[in-house]
Write a protein that holds these residues in place. Structure first.
Motif, PDB file in Angstrom:
ATOM      1  N   PHE A 187     -70.607  29.347 -24.901  1.00 54.03           N
ATOM      2  CA  PHE A 187     -71.577  29.752 -25.924  1.00 54.03           C
ATOM      3  C   PHE A 187     -72.006  31.213 -25.785  1.00 54.03           C
ATOM      4  O   PHE A 187     -72.327  31.870 -26.771  1.00 54.03           O
ATOM      5  CB  PHE A 187     -72.790  28.806 -25.971  1.00 54.03           C
ATOM      6  N   HIS A 188     -71.994  31.747 -24.557  1.00 56.45           N
ATOM      7  CA  HIS A 188     -72.400  33.144 -24.384  1.00 56.45           C
ATOM      8  C   HIS A 188     -71.439  34.092 -25.079  1.00 56.45           C
ATOM      9  O   HIS A 188     -71.850  35.108 -25.654  1.00 56.45           O
ATOM     10  CB  HIS A 188     -72.499  33.476 -22.898  1.00 56.45           C
ATOM     11  N   PHE A 189     -70.152  33.766 -25.035  1.00 59.04           N
ATOM     12  CA  PHE A 189     -69.138  34.619 -25.651  1.00 59.04           C
ATOM     13  C   PHE A 189     -68.797  34.193 -27.080  1.00 59.04           C
ATOM     14  O   PHE A 189     -67.995  34.847 -27.736  1.00 59.04           O
ATOM     15  CB  PHE A 189     -67.861  34.639 -24.804  1.00 59.04           C
ATOM     16  N   GLY A 190     -69.403  33.123 -27.548  1.00 56.86           N
ATOM     17  CA  GLY A 190     -69.145  32.684 -28.924  1.00 56.86           C
ATOM     18  C   GLY A 190     -67.723  32.193 -29.126  1.00 56.86           C
ATOM     19  O   GLY A 190     -67.145  32.364 -30.208  1.00 56.86           O
ATOM     20  N   ILE A 191     -67.168  31.578 -28.094  1.00 60.22           N
ATOM     21  CA  ILE A 191     -65.779  31.117 -28.152  1.00 60.22           C
ATOM     22  C   ILE A 191     -65.676  29.835 -28.980  1.00 60.22           C
ATOM     23  O   ILE A 191     -66.543  28.965 -28.926  1.00 60.22           O
ATOM     24  CB  ILE A 191     -65.243  30.880 -26.723  1.00 60.22           C
ATOM     25  N   SER A 192     -64.617  29.727 -29.740  1.00 67.55           N
ATOM     26  CA  SER A 192     -64.388  28.521 -30.534  1.00 67.55           C
ATOM     27  C   SER A 192     -63.070  27.870 -30.121  1.00 67.55           C
ATOM     28  O   SER A 192     -62.110  28.551 -29.760  1.00 67.55           O
ATOM     29  CB  SER A 192     -64.361  28.847 -32.034  1.00 67.55           C
ATOM     30  N   ILE A 193     -63.051  26.550 -30.168  1.00 59.93           N
ATOM     31  CA  ILE A 193     -61.869  25.765 -29.826  1.00 59.93           C
ATOM     32  C   ILE A 193     -61.408  25.030 -31.076  1.00 59.93           C
ATOM     33  O   ILE A 193     -62.197  24.343 -31.732  1.00 59.93           O
ATOM     34  CB  ILE A 193     -62.180  24.754 -28.704  1.00 59.93           C
ATOM     35  N   HIS A 194     -60.136  25.184 -31.399  1.00 65.59           N
ATOM     36  CA  HIS A 194     -59.597  24.597 -32.624  1.00 65.59           C
ATOM     37  C   HIS A 194     -58.411  23.686 -32.295  1.00 65.59           C
ATOM     38  O   HIS A 194     -57.528  24.069 -31.526  1.00 65.59           O
ATOM     39  CB  HIS A 194     -59.106  25.683 -33.588  1.00 65.59           C
ATOM     40  N   GLY A 195     -58.374  22.531 -32.904  1.00 65.96           N
ATOM     41  CA  GLY A 195     -57.197  21.679 -32.845  1.00 65.96           C
ATOM     42  C   GLY A 195     -56.310  21.997 -34.030  1.00 65.96           C
ATOM     43  O   GLY A 195     -56.778  22.077 -35.168  1.00 65.96           O
ATOM     44  N   SER A 196     -55.028  22.220 -33.772  1.00 65.34           N
ATOM     45  CA  SER A 196     -54.095  22.553 -34.857  1.00 65.34           C
ATOM     46  C   SER A 196     -53.527  21.260 -35.428  1.00 65.34           C
ATOM     47  O   SER A 196     -52.681  20.601 -34.816  1.00 65.34           O
ATOM     48  CB  SER A 196     -52.974  23.452 -34.335  1.00 65.34           C
ATOM     49  N   ASP A 197     -54.003  20.899 -36.601  1.00 61.96           N
ATOM     50  CA  ASP A 197     -53.599  19.639 -37.231  1.00 61.96           C
ATOM     51  C   ASP A 197     -52.210  19.770 -37.861  1.00 61.96           C
ATOM     52  O   ASP A 197     -51.617  20.851 -37.843  1.00 61.96           O
ATOM     53  CB  ASP A 197     -54.645  19.204 -38.260  1.00 61.96           C
ATOM     54  N   PRO A 198     -51.634  18.701 -38.431  1.00 63.71           N
ATOM     55  CA  PRO A 198     -50.318  18.799 -39.058  1.00 63.71           C
ATOM     56  C   PRO A 198     -50.306  19.798 -40.218  1.00 63.71           C
ATOM     57  O   PRO A 198     -51.278  19.934 -40.949  1.00 63.71           O
ATOM     58  CB  PRO A 198     -50.057  17.367 -39.562  1.00 63.71           C
ATOM     59  N   TYR A 199     -49.185  20.469 -40.371  1.00 67.28           N
ATOM     60  CA  TYR A 199     -49.055  21.448 -41.453  1.00 67.28           C
ATOM     61  C   TYR A 199     -48.960  20.761 -42.811  1.00 67.28           C
ATOM     62  O   TYR A 199     -48.560  19.601 -42.922  1.00 67.28           O
ATOM     63  CB  TYR A 199     -47.843  22.355 -41.227  1.00 67.28           C
ATOM     64  N   GLN A 200     -49.355  21.489 -43.834  1.00 69.78           N
ATOM     65  CA  GLN A 200     -49.305  20.987 -45.200  1.00 69.78           C
ATOM     66  C   GLN A 200     -47.888  21.138 -45.764  1.00 69.78           C
ATOM     67  O   GLN A 200     -47.153  22.050 -45.380  1.00 69.78           O
ATOM     68  CB  GLN A 200     -50.280  21.770 -46.085  1.00 69.78           C
ATOM     69  N   PRO A 201     -47.466  20.280 -46.696  1.00 78.30           N
ATOM     70  CA  PRO A 201     -46.108  20.363 -47.242  1.00 78.30           C
ATOM     71  C   PRO A 201     -45.761  21.726 -47.834  1.00 78.30           C
ATOM     72  O   PRO A 201     -44.630  22.198 -47.707  1.00 78.30           O
ATOM     73  CB  PRO A 201     -46.092  19.271 -48.326  1.00 78.30           C
ATOM     74  N   GLU A 202     -46.757  22.371 -48.450  1.00 76.75           N
ATOM     75  CA  GLU A 202     -46.479  23.651 -49.109  1.00 76.75           C
ATOM     76  C   GLU A 202     -46.270  24.803 -48.136  1.00 76.75           C
ATOM     77  O   GLU A 202     -45.862  25.910 -48.550  1.00 76.75           O
ATOM     78  CB  GLU A 202     -47.605  24.006 -50.084  1.00 76.75           C
ATOM     79  N   GLU A 203     -46.497  24.590 -46.849  1.00 76.19           N
ATOM     80  CA  GLU A 203     -46.291  25.653 -45.873  1.00 76.19           C
ATOM     81  C   GLU A 203     -44.825  25.843 -45.503  1.00 76.19           C
ATOM     82  O   GLU A 203     -44.418  26.929 -45.078  1.00 76.19           O
ATOM     83  CB  GLU A 203     -47.101  25.360 -44.604  1.00 76.19           C
ATOM     84  N   PHE A 204     -44.020  24.797 -45.628  1.00 75.07           N
ATOM     85  CA  PHE A 204     -42.650  24.856 -45.120  1.00 75.07           C
ATOM     86  C   PHE A 204     -41.812  25.931 -45.811  1.00 75.07           C
ATOM     87  O   PHE A 204     -41.163  26.753 -45.137  1.00 75.07           O
ATOM     88  CB  PHE A 204     -41.970  23.490 -45.273  1.00 75.07           C
ATOM     89  N   GLY A 205     -41.819  25.948 -47.139  1.00 75.98           N
ATOM     90  CA  GLY A 205     -40.969  26.875 -47.889  1.00 75.98           C
ATOM     91  C   GLY A 205     -41.195  28.342 -47.555  1.00 75.98           C
ATOM     92  O   GLY A 205     -40.246  29.072 -47.245  1.00 75.98           O
ATOM     93  N   PRO A 206     -42.450  28.825 -47.589  1.00 74.78           N
ATOM     94  CA  PRO A 206     -42.686  30.233 -47.274  1.00 74.78           C
ATOM     95  C   PRO A 206     -42.286  30.626 -45.850  1.00 74.78           C
ATOM     96  O   PRO A 206     -41.773  31.731 -45.620  1.00 74.78           O
ATOM     97  CB  PRO A 206     -44.196  30.392 -47.491  1.00 74.78           C
ATOM     98  N   VAL A 207     -42.506  29.738 -44.879  1.00 76.98           N
ATOM     99  CA  VAL A 207     -42.127  30.065 -43.501  1.00 76.98           C
ATOM    100  C   VAL A 207     -40.606  30.067 -43.364  1.00 76.98           C
ATOM    101  O   VAL A 207     -40.031  30.904 -42.657  1.00 76.98           O
ATOM    102  CB  VAL A 207     -42.769  29.084 -42.495  1.00 76.98           C
ATOM    103  N   TRP A 208     -39.939  29.153 -44.041  1.00 80.23           N
ATOM    104  CA  TRP A 208     -38.472  29.137 -44.053  1.00 80.23           C
ATOM    105  C   TRP A 208     -37.929  30.419 -44.677  1.00 80.23           C
ATOM    106  O   TRP A 208     -36.978  31.028 -44.166  1.00 80.23           O
ATOM    107  CB  TRP A 208     -37.972  27.906 -44.798  1.00 80.23           C
ATOM    108  N   ASP A 209     -38.523  30.872 -45.767  1.00 81.79           N
ATOM    109  CA  ASP A 209     -38.099  32.128 -46.401  1.00 81.79           C
ATOM    110  C   ASP A 209     -38.271  33.307 -45.441  1.00 81.79           C
ATOM    111  O   ASP A 209     -37.423  34.199 -45.378  1.00 81.79           O
ATOM    112  CB  ASP A 209     -38.896  32.379 -47.685  1.00 81.79           C
ATOM    113  N   GLU A 210     -39.371  33.300 -44.703  1.00 81.96           N
ATOM    114  CA  GLU A 210     -39.610  34.359 -43.723  1.00 81.96           C
ATOM    115  C   GLU A 210     -38.532  34.343 -42.636  1.00 81.96           C
ATOM    116  O   GLU A 210     -37.997  35.384 -42.258  1.00 81.96           O
ATOM    117  CB  GLU A 210     -40.999  34.176 -43.102  1.00 81.96           C
TER     118      GLU A 210
END
Length: 283
Positions: free
Chosen positions: A221-244
């Motif tokens: 809390f002193h450093f304001g650190i945040s912890i995130h869980g990376s959930d499953p990707y959305q279907p619309e993410e696949f195409g743009p990353v594949w193009d990249e």
């Protein structure tokens, strides 16, 4: 098993109009967003019982595999199918964790663990291409050196070095903006201490264990650190990353190639941790 797969279409359903036999394709293994008319529909709950080709339904450890027509993407003529097969879960997991969940921006510093894993190989390159400075850790000197060739600016053997002290030293005492961690228990505490003010720890795996202890709530809390869980990707993410990925500039790291009859050998090699990049099976 076999979530990452690419191959040639040998048969299509009667309602399929935008895919043809003979097409060379890579497959999105997540069954989120599958059309109701597909035999693989009804398994798209991203935060529930998500269907995944190679995990919950039959996958790429085979000569043929049933996939939804909506989840195949053309492989460029100049790209070997073996290269395409290294892409799906590694690059989508890494991209989602880095950008959609972690909000990584150009000019930031990010620490990426397990540099020799498929996800690590993808994450280092994606972060580098996005303009971030990459600090990479791995469990051997050889893997660290190979990570430099992928775009890491600084590397450390996380089994022999002091990860948090190294992160501070490398960033002139500031700490990194983000840690992307697919290792879990073994590096959870040092990852938190490696972060700077308002740093983000993004977890996308539990390879070393499913439980972790926050070593200091005061530090958190002193450093304001945040912890995130990376959930499953959305279907619309696949195409743009594949193009990249297809745009060029990304190195493909294939550790070894095995026939289907040697799938057990390949699985044992993966479990040993003695590999860099992807281990492939070919029919």
């Amino acid at each position: 098993a076999g979530m990452d797969l690419a191959g040639v279409v040998t048969e299509i359903g009667s309602d399929v109009t935008d895919v043809s036999t003979g097409d060379r394709v890579v497959v999105d293994p997540s069954l989120a967003g599958v059309d109701d008319s597909s035999r693989l529909s009804g398994m798209g709950d991203l935060h529930g019982d998500l269907g995944v080709i190679g995990a919950t339904v039959d996958g790429g450890y085979a000569e043929r595999c049933l996939v939804p027509a909506s989840h195949v993407y053309p492989v460029p003529d100049e790209m070997p199918l073996e290269h395409a097969a290294t892409f799906p879960t590694c690059f989508l997991t890494a991209s989602h964790a880095l950008f959609r969940v972690g909000g990584l921006k150009a000019g930031e510093t990010v620490m990426i663990h397990a540099a020799g894993s498929g996800i690590g190989v993808a994450a280092i390159q994606l972060a580098f291409h996005a303009g971030a400075t990459v600090l990479a850790t791995a469990g051997s000197e050889d893997k660290c050196q190979r990570a430099l060739g992928l775009g890491a600016s600084h590397v450390l053997n996380n089994r022999t070095g002091d990860v948090a002290a190294w992160a501070r030293q490398t960033t002139a005492g500031v700490g990194v903006d983000m840690v992307m961690d697919c290792v879990g228990t073994a590096l959870f505490g040092v990852s938190l201490f490696s972060l700077g003010i308002e740093g983000r720890l993004v977890n996308c795996g539990n390879a070393s264990g499913d439980e972790a202890t926050i070593p200091s709530l005061g530090h958190l809390f002193h450093f304001g650190i945040s912890i995130h869980g990376s959930d499953p990707y959305q279907p619309e993410e696949f195409g743009p990353v594949w193009d990249e990925f297809c745009s060029g500039g990304y190195r493909v790291e294939i550790d070894s190639v095995h026939g289907l009859s040697d799938a057990g050998v390949a699985q044992d090699k993966m479990l040993s941790g003695d590999f860099f990049g992807k281990i492939l099976l070919v029919p």
